[in-house]
Write an enzyme that holds these catalytic residues in place. Structure first.
Site, PDB file in Angstrom:
ATOM      1  N   ASN A   1      -7.891   4.770  -2.434  1.00  0.00           N
ATOM      2  CA  ASN A   1      -7.338   3.530  -1.898  1.00  0.00           C
ATOM      3  C   ASN A   1      -6.687   2.738  -3.023  1.00  0.00           C
ATOM      4  O   ASN A   1      -6.726   3.135  -4.188  1.00  0.00           O
ATOM      5  CB  ASN A   1      -8.441   2.720  -1.207  1.00  0.00           C
ATOM      6  CG  ASN A   1      -7.900   1.802  -0.124  1.00  0.00           C
ATOM      7  OD1 ASN A   1      -6.711   1.538  -0.041  1.00  0.00           O
ATOM      8  ND2 ASN A   1      -8.789   1.304   0.721  1.00  0.00           N
TER       9      ASN A   1
ATOM     10  N   HIS B   1      -1.812   0.924   7.237  1.00  0.00           N
ATOM     11  CA  HIS B   1      -2.142   1.087   5.823  1.00  0.00           C
ATOM     12  C   HIS B   1      -1.769   2.497   5.377  1.00  0.00           C
ATOM     13  O   HIS B   1      -1.770   3.437   6.174  1.00  0.00           O
ATOM     14  CB  HIS B   1      -3.647   0.854   5.615  1.00  0.00           C
ATOM     15  CG  HIS B   1      -4.072   0.709   4.191  1.00  0.00           C
ATOM     16  ND1 HIS B   1      -3.463  -0.142   3.299  1.00  0.00           N
ATOM     17  CD2 HIS B   1      -5.074   1.312   3.493  1.00  0.00           C
ATOM     18  CE1 HIS B   1      -4.074  -0.071   2.122  1.00  0.00           C
ATOM     19  NE2 HIS B   1      -5.045   0.821   2.213  1.00  0.00           N
TER      20      HIS B   1
ATOM     21  N   CYS C   1       0.819  -1.214   0.000  1.00  0.00           N
ATOM     22  CA  CYS C   1       0.000   0.000   0.000  1.00  0.00           C
ATOM     23  C   CYS C   1       0.850   1.260   0.000  1.00  0.00           C
ATOM     24  O   CYS C   1       0.542   2.241  -0.688  1.00  0.00           O
ATOM     25  CB  CYS C   1      -0.939   0.002   1.199  1.00  0.00           C
ATOM     26  SG  CYS C   1      -0.097  -0.122   2.805  1.00  0.00           S
TER      27      CYS C   1
END
Length: 439
Positions: free
Chosen positions: A384, A363, A70
């Site tokens: 995202n 994250h 991520c």
């Protein structure tokens, strides 16, 4: 004092539970639907419509699939949006696999170097134990992306596309980390047996050749030069031939090293306007490890608003596991009324959660918008990297209370720093232990 649970105590616990208002109804709803569904706060969710007064123009979301990359996806998203805008390629994407290859290779070298440097310590030493616990994962930090792009550049995704192993890294990581731990034991033994530096370095180089082979089989061979052909949104044809570093330096005005990572931790062991680094945390030997400037919560938020108003997307680190509806794409501080469901009060103080390791940077994503009401943020648009099946075509909506509670760091262009912040950043960083909450 040690006291076992007695039958009388269990009977008392059961009686106290049965005395709770609507106990049987709440128990049935929770058992049937699960805790989150039983405590879902629709009043909060209804306020999270995906409209924002300030938005960066972006395209389709990326998808890290079954990997922990991520941090890299979020960093490359910041760059790709510039290329998409300046070259008129709406959904342009950079190759995450290209930089992932070098990240895993560099982390192996970094791990070996740390093992050599700590060979005189017992394996029970907390720092050594931390090295063995996580030799080479696909997780990372903002500074890792800086180190990788500065050393290796970037390439379009079509030049080095994803593979089965880059999209689902568990098998690769298992093989690699088993090998690294075995190699580390061998290197420590060599040094403890009196082997010279030349012999140790030669053995490490043999190990690195094996790491390269494993990584090449799994991810492919990174290009040293490439030709990228594309049609822009106006259907005009273009060709770019370059090395990865030439591509980065010629086609992108912004560079990731023009940003500073700002954190906001209210813990007692951290001060505001102080630069920190994490001991023995990094990926590229010779490059800075994890570093951040700790600032007050309102300052972190103000910096994010300022950058978004200037059409600049922002990499940020948070604890996405808290108060999230993945399907709807909601991040809201009171999305689940579990305190009301169970008639308890959980301490959600940010400093306490960080001190006790409940709070963690789990994250990284990209801020691409904010909704301002009378100049104050009420909700944020989040890009995202979980594909377009979650949220609003892959974009999440985060309320401002969630930002306050679960956003721990964000990268900000250096041009927005105050004189005081610039002075603080110029000082040598205070070193935090490898197991710090913000590691």
């Amino acid at each position: 004092m040690s006291q076992e649970i007695t039958a009388d105590q269990i009977a008392a616990y059961a009686q106290e539970t049965q005395a709770q208002p609507a106990a049987s109804v709440l128990a049935g709803a929770t058992q049937k639907n699960g805790i989150n569904a039983a405590s879902y706060n629709n009043a909060v969710a209804d306020k999270l419509d995906p409209t924002f007064s300030v938005e960066v123009d972006t395209g389709a979301v990326s998808n890290q699939k079954r990997s922990g990359r991520c941090w890299l996806f979020a960093a490359l998203n910041m760059l790709r949006h510039e290329f998409a805008a300046t070259h008129k390629v709406k959904d342009f994407e950079l190759s995450q696999n290209y930089n992932s290859f070098y990240d895993r290779l560099e982390k192996a070298n970094w791990f070996y170097e740390q093992i050599i440097a700590t060979a005189d310590r017992p394996r029970t030493d907390r720092n050594v134990a931390a090295l063995f616990a996580d030799p080479d994962s696909d997780g990372g930090q903002w500074t890792y992306a800086i180190a990788l792009t500065q050393k290796y550049g970037v390439v379009p995704k079509s030049v080095m596309p994803e593979t089965a192993s880059s999209e689902a890294t568990t098998q690769y990581s298992s093989v690699l980390n088993t090998k690294l731990r075995k190699d580390a034991i061998a290197l420590r033994q060599m040094i403890q047996d009196g082997a010279g530096e030349t012999a140790v370095e030669a053995k490490k180089n043999d190990f690195m050749a094996e790491v390269y082979r494993i990584t090449t089989y799994a991810f492919g061979t990174p290009p040293t030069e490439f030709t990228y052909q594309y049609r822009d949104d106006d259907k005009n044809f273009h060709t770019i031939t370059a090395t990865p570093l030439e591509f980065l330096n010629k086609e992108f005005k912004q560079h990731l090293n023009d940003y500073v990572c700002f954190a906001s931790s209210p813990q007692a062991d951290k001060q505001y306007n102080v630069r920190y680094t994490i001991d023995r945390q990094g990926n590229v030997v010779g490059a800075p490890g994890t570093e951040f400037l700790n600032v007050a919560p309102d300052r972190l938020k103000a910096l994010c608003v300022q950058a978004l108003q200037d059409n600049t997307p922002i990499w940020f680190g948070c604890d996405v596991t808290e108060e999230m509806d993945r399907t709807a794409g909601y991040l809201a501080a009171d999305l689940y009324a579990t305190d009301d469901l169970f008639n308890i009060h959980v301490n959600r103080d940010k400093a306490v959660r960080l001190d006790t390791k409940q709070g963690q940077v789990s994250h990284a994503m990209t801020l691409t918008g904010v909704d301002l009401v009378n100049g104050a943020p009420t909700k944020w648009k989040v890009e995202n990297s979980w594909g377009d099946k979650n949220g609003h075509k892959g974009y999440f909506t985060m309320d401002d209370a969630w930002f306050n509670a679960y956003v721990y760091e964000a990268v900000i262009p250096t041009k927005y720093m105050t004189a005081e912040e610039t002075t603080a950043w110029a000082k040598a960083p205070t070193v935090l232990p490898a197991w710090d909450a913000l590691s």
